[in-house]
Write an enzyme that holds these catalytic residues in place. Structure first.
Site, short mmCIF file in Angstrom:
data_model
loop_
_atom_site.label_atom_id
_atom_site.label_comp_id
_atom_site.label_asym_id
_atom_site.label_seq_id
_atom_site.Cartn_x
_atom_site.Cartn_y
_atom_site.Cartn_z
N GLU A 335 0.84 -1.19 0.00
CA GLU A 335 0.00 0.00 0.00
C GLU A 335 0.87 1.24 0.00
O GLU A 335 2.06 1.18 0.34
CB GLU A 335 -0.94 0.00 1.20
CG GLU A 335 -0.25 0.03 2.55
CD GLU A 335 -1.23 -0.12 3.71
OE1 GLU A 335 -2.32 -0.69 3.49
OE2 GLU A 335 -0.88 0.31 4.81
N HIS A 377 -4.68 2.73 7.57
CA HIS A 377 -3.54 2.38 8.41
C HIS A 377 -2.68 3.60 8.71
O HIS A 377 -2.66 4.56 7.94
CB HIS A 377 -2.67 1.33 7.73
CG HIS A 377 -3.35 0.00 7.58
ND1 HIS A 377 -3.13 -0.84 6.52
CD2 HIS A 377 -4.27 -0.61 8.36
CE1 HIS A 377 -3.87 -1.92 6.66
NE2 HIS A 377 -4.57 -1.80 7.77
N LEU A 396 8.41 -2.23 -8.82
CA LEU A 396 8.27 -3.68 -8.72
C LEU A 396 8.23 -4.32 -10.10
O LEU A 396 8.82 -5.38 -10.34
CB LEU A 396 6.99 -4.02 -7.94
CG LEU A 396 7.05 -3.80 -6.42
CD1 LEU A 396 5.66 -3.85 -5.82
CD2 LEU A 396 7.94 -4.87 -5.77
N ALA A 399 11.59 -4.44 -11.60
CA ALA A 399 12.48 -5.40 -10.93
C ALA A 399 12.15 -6.83 -11.29
O ALA A 399 12.90 -7.75 -10.93
CB ALA A 399 12.39 -5.21 -9.41
N VAL A 403 3.10 -7.28 -12.25
CA VAL A 403 2.28 -6.21 -11.69
C VAL A 403 1.13 -5.92 -12.65
O VAL A 403 1.37 -5.53 -13.81
CB VAL A 403 3.11 -4.93 -11.46
CG1 VAL A 403 2.23 -3.83 -10.86
CG2 VAL A 403 4.30 -5.22 -10.54
N PRO A 404 -0.12 -6.10 -12.24
CA PRO A 404 -1.26 -5.84 -13.12
C PRO A 404 -1.46 -4.34 -13.30
O PRO A 404 -0.81 -3.51 -12.65
CB PRO A 404 -2.43 -6.47 -12.37
CG PRO A 404 -2.04 -6.39 -10.93
CD PRO A 404 -0.56 -6.57 -10.90
N SER A 406 -4.29 -2.81 -12.61
CA SER A 406 -5.20 -2.32 -11.58
C SER A 406 -5.47 -3.45 -10.59
O SER A 406 -5.13 -4.61 -10.85
CB SER A 406 -6.53 -1.85 -12.19
OG SER A 406 -7.21 -2.96 -12.77
#
EC number: 2.3.3.8
Length: 758
Positions: A335, A377, A396, A399, A403-404, A406
């Protein structure tokens, strides 16, 4: 060089295997202390030692006992062997060494099917959910070894399947760890005020290697100290602000994964092939469901917590998963806020992770707001560009993570990655099994209408199930707002109706007039003696109340019964009194030790005055007065006493109010309602006497000798002689006769023999 001697015994091994292995020691020698800490380099060698003596074919799960001996010290360690290439360490806590925790983070497994925990600050539902999960997974032993409830000891009854078990409760962390040395996980349900102190205490115990802190709002300075201590002592902290974690089919922390229905739907009762880590506990439950729909389920899932400083990071757990053979792919849900995800980026770039990682960082909507946004949080706060969800997702992806575009596409990306691994033969999907049926609790079964059960208690006077207690259907707030008094409350709780004000006022007058009658009456005397013996309030009060009966304060009910019966049958006072005399019964409510016809009881006069002024009818009271007139003609002390006044006037209250049927009036008199007034009232005085004696610090009471009549044997002999004559039909002797001397008299001997033979 250090020689490690190992001996392997256990199920599945045809014979014990013994081997010696020489291992280069980075240090000069093992620490020479009672609780020896074996360094991690030793444990790195142990799996190869074990697997070199096990056949290359896959093994069934078995317990293998490894006996290590070095430098004169010998330790027994149980290992759980799952395959010829994998040995999972599951040490008893008293053989857990600080280096093992760091080793666990580096090599993989935190939990197993034999892991046991200590639960701090008793919460029935989370513990029961853990035990239900244990049963669902087919565990042989409960995962909760003990409960720590500061200041309390004993046992808590819970269910392990259909069996009810008693889990020990300890008052301190130290006592619990000593009693359960194999419990190496500490689940802390303390509030944010005390979570840090109790967690630090647990971390300092040599038997604890993992601490899960559930509370939110733990001060950041305290959390930093916990993290520093855990890292320096090679221990693992999950949280704060976490729901915990779960190893599918093995162990779960507290409320992780929610209800049993959700656990079954997410296939968490058996291990899958996916390792999952998230900051959010709530989203973890959602992702367990998502992963179960498109894969064979998770192997392990961890929610590290949403605070700014989590005890362990996303990358810590991904690196663990990478070293667990059963985990074939990893899923990460991060997040916005903080830079935790970048440690995972670096691990991916450095090639430390060689399994597929599907990741998504939530919070991309933060850019739609013009100012900085604080999400749920403490750590989910949109700061600089580096901490944005978009920047993290891009890093990410670059790397090497999947990763989508959405969150909505997250599920499809997980499915695509899993299916690809299946096609490549890297994953053989776990076959589903049918979990056992968890027995449903009686309360939930009743609520769902599946069963019906008889109640054990009936209550018609009060109800505490709503927002506020009710007395006979009247809410507590209404009682206060309408200015109800003690008499009104008594009318609701005793008579289950709201009586007219004159009735409740009469009740209050009775309570006031009967509250006390000095220290010399039997009830007060008993209370005073008990209080002076050093007993507590309740004991002193009860000792006085126990004297209430036919001879002291208990004549109100009898007076009401006899006056009512005589009046209803139309007996004249003469007929009533004489009939009682023939039966050998004194008229209840008539007679007083002190008061006389020319010195009436003021309390009686006050009650009669109030009744004549306020009651619609006083027929029973007037009848009692007529009886008094007749009895005074016999003796000047046979006056109407307070018992008779209250008894007769209560009959007028019940009959004259028009709120009671004849049957109800008879029942009230028969049950003993009226004596209840005396008990209630006199309790006020007895409590006062107790406080009075304690305030005055009065010593133990001892009755004076001069106030006791001490009889001699001659009188006893005479009594036995006289009784024996009576039993044989003779004429009784009297005290005026000379008492025969013991033991010469023949009848005395016969009387003693007679009683001995009875």
């Amino acid at each position: 060089m250090l020689t490690i001697s190992t001996t392997f015994t256990g199920k599945g091994l045809a014979k014990s295997i013994h081997t010696d292995a020489k291992v280069s020691s980075p240090s000069s020698q093992l620490p020479n202390q009672k609780s020896v800490m074996l360094p991690s380099w030793i444990f790195q060698k142990i799996p190869s030692l074990i697997t070199s003596h096990i056949s290359p074919s896959p093994l069934e799960r078995r317990d293998i006992l490894v006996r290590l001996s070095s430098s004169g010290n010998e330790f027994s360690q149980p290992y759980l062997a799952r395959s010829e290439r994998e040995v999972i360490c599951s040490f008893p806590s008293y053989f857990l060494y600080s280096s093992l925790c760091a080793e666990a983070m580096a090599t993989g497994q935190l939990f197993s099917r034999t892991t046991q925990a200590l639960f701090y600050n008793y919460k029935q539902l989370p513990i029961q959910r853990m035990l239900d999960f244990d049963f669902l997974c087919g565990r042989e032993t409960p995962s909760v070894a003990g409960i720590i409830n500061p200041g309390a000891e004993g046992f808590q009854k819970l269910f392990f399947g259909q069996e009810e078990i008693a889990i020990p409760v300890h008052s301190t962390i130290e006592a619990a760890c000593a009693a359960h040395p194999t419990a190496d996980v500490f689940i802390n349900f303390a509030s944010f005020r005390s979570a840090a102190a109790s967690s630090m205490s647990a971390l300092k115990q040599p038997t604890i290697r993992v601490v899960a802190i559930i509370a939110e709002g733990v001060p950041e300075s305290d959390t930093k100290q916990l993290i520093a201590y855990a890292r320096s002592n090679n221990k693992v902290v999950i949280g704060p602000a976490t729901v915990g974690g779960i190893q599918a089919g093995a162990f779960k922390i507290g409320d992780t994964a929610g209800t049993i229905d959700n656990i079954i739907q997410c296939k968490l009762y058996r291990p899958g092939s996916v390792g999952f880590v998230s900051k959010s506990g709530g989203m973890s439950n959602e992702m367990y469901n998502t992963i179960a729909r498109v894969t064979d389920g998770i192997y392990e899932g961890i929610a590290i917590g949403g605070d700014v400083f989590p005890g362990s990071t996303l990358s810590d757990h991904i690196l663990r998963f990478n070293n667990i053979p059963q985990v074939k792919m990893m899923v990460v849900l991060g997040e916005l806020g903080g830079r935790d995800e970048y440690s995972l980026v670096e691990a991916l770039k450095q090639g430390k992770v060689n399994k597929p990682v599907v990741a998504w960082v939530s919070g991309t909507c933060a850019r739609l707001f013009k100012s900085e946004v604080q999400f749920g949080h403490a750590g989910a706060k949109s700061g600089g560009e580096m901490e944005s969800a978009q920047a993290k997702n891009q890093a990410l992806k670059e790397a090497g993570a999947v990763v989508p575009t959405s969150y909505e596409a997250f599920e499809a990306a997980i499915k695509e990655t899993f299916d690809k691994l299946v096609e490549e033969g890297k994953i053989t999907p776990i076959k589903d099994v049918k979990p056992p049926q968890i027995p449903e609790d009686l309360n939930s079964a009743i609520k769902s209408g599946k069963v019906r059960a008889p109640t054990h208690i009936i209550s018609t006077i009060s109800d505490d199930r709503g927002e506020e207690p009710c007395y006979a259907g009247v809410p507590m707030s209404s009682i206060v707002e309408q200015g109800f008094g003690v008499g009104d409350v008594i009318s609701l709780l005793w008579f289950k109706r709201s009586l007219p004000r004159y009735c409740t006022k009469f009740i209050e007058i009775c309570v006031m007039l009967c509250a006390d009658h000095g220290p010399c009456v039997s009830g007060a005397h008993n209370t005073i003696v008990t209080a002076r013996a050093g007993k507590d309030l309740v004991s002193s009060l009860v000792s006085g109340l126990l004297t209430i009966g036919p001879r002291f304060g208990g004549a109100i009910d009898d007076a009401a019964r006899y006056f009512k019966d005589a009046y209803d049958r139309g007996l004249t006072p003469y007929e009533f009194v004489e009939s009682m005399k023939k039966k050998g019964i004194r008229v209840p409510g008539i007679g007083h030790r002190i008061k006389r016809g020319d010195n009436r009881d003021k309390r009686v006069e006050l009650l009669q005055l109030f009744a004549r002024t306020n009651f619609p009818s006083v027929k029973y009271m007037e009848y009692a007065v007529q009886v008094e007139t007749y009895t005074l003609s016999k003796a000047n002390n046979l006056v109407l006493n307070v018992d008779g006044a209250i008894g007769s006037l209560f009959l007028d209250l019940l009959a004259g109010s028009g709120m009671f049927t004849k049957q109800e009036i008879d029942e009230i008199v028969e049950i003993g309602y009226l004596n209840g007034l005396f008990v209630l009232a006199r309790s006020i005085g007895l409590i006062g006497h107790t406080f009075d004696q304690k305030r005055l610090k009065q010593p133990l009471y001892r009755h004076p000798w001069e106030d006791v009549l001490y009889t001699k044997w001659g009188m006893v002999v005479w009594f036995l002689d006289d009784l024996f004559v009576r039993l044989n039909g003779g004429s009784p002797s009297f005290p005026s006769c000379p008492a025969p001397q013991f033991p010469q008299h023949e009848n005395t001997v016969k009387a003693v023999a007679f009683f001995a033979a009875m």
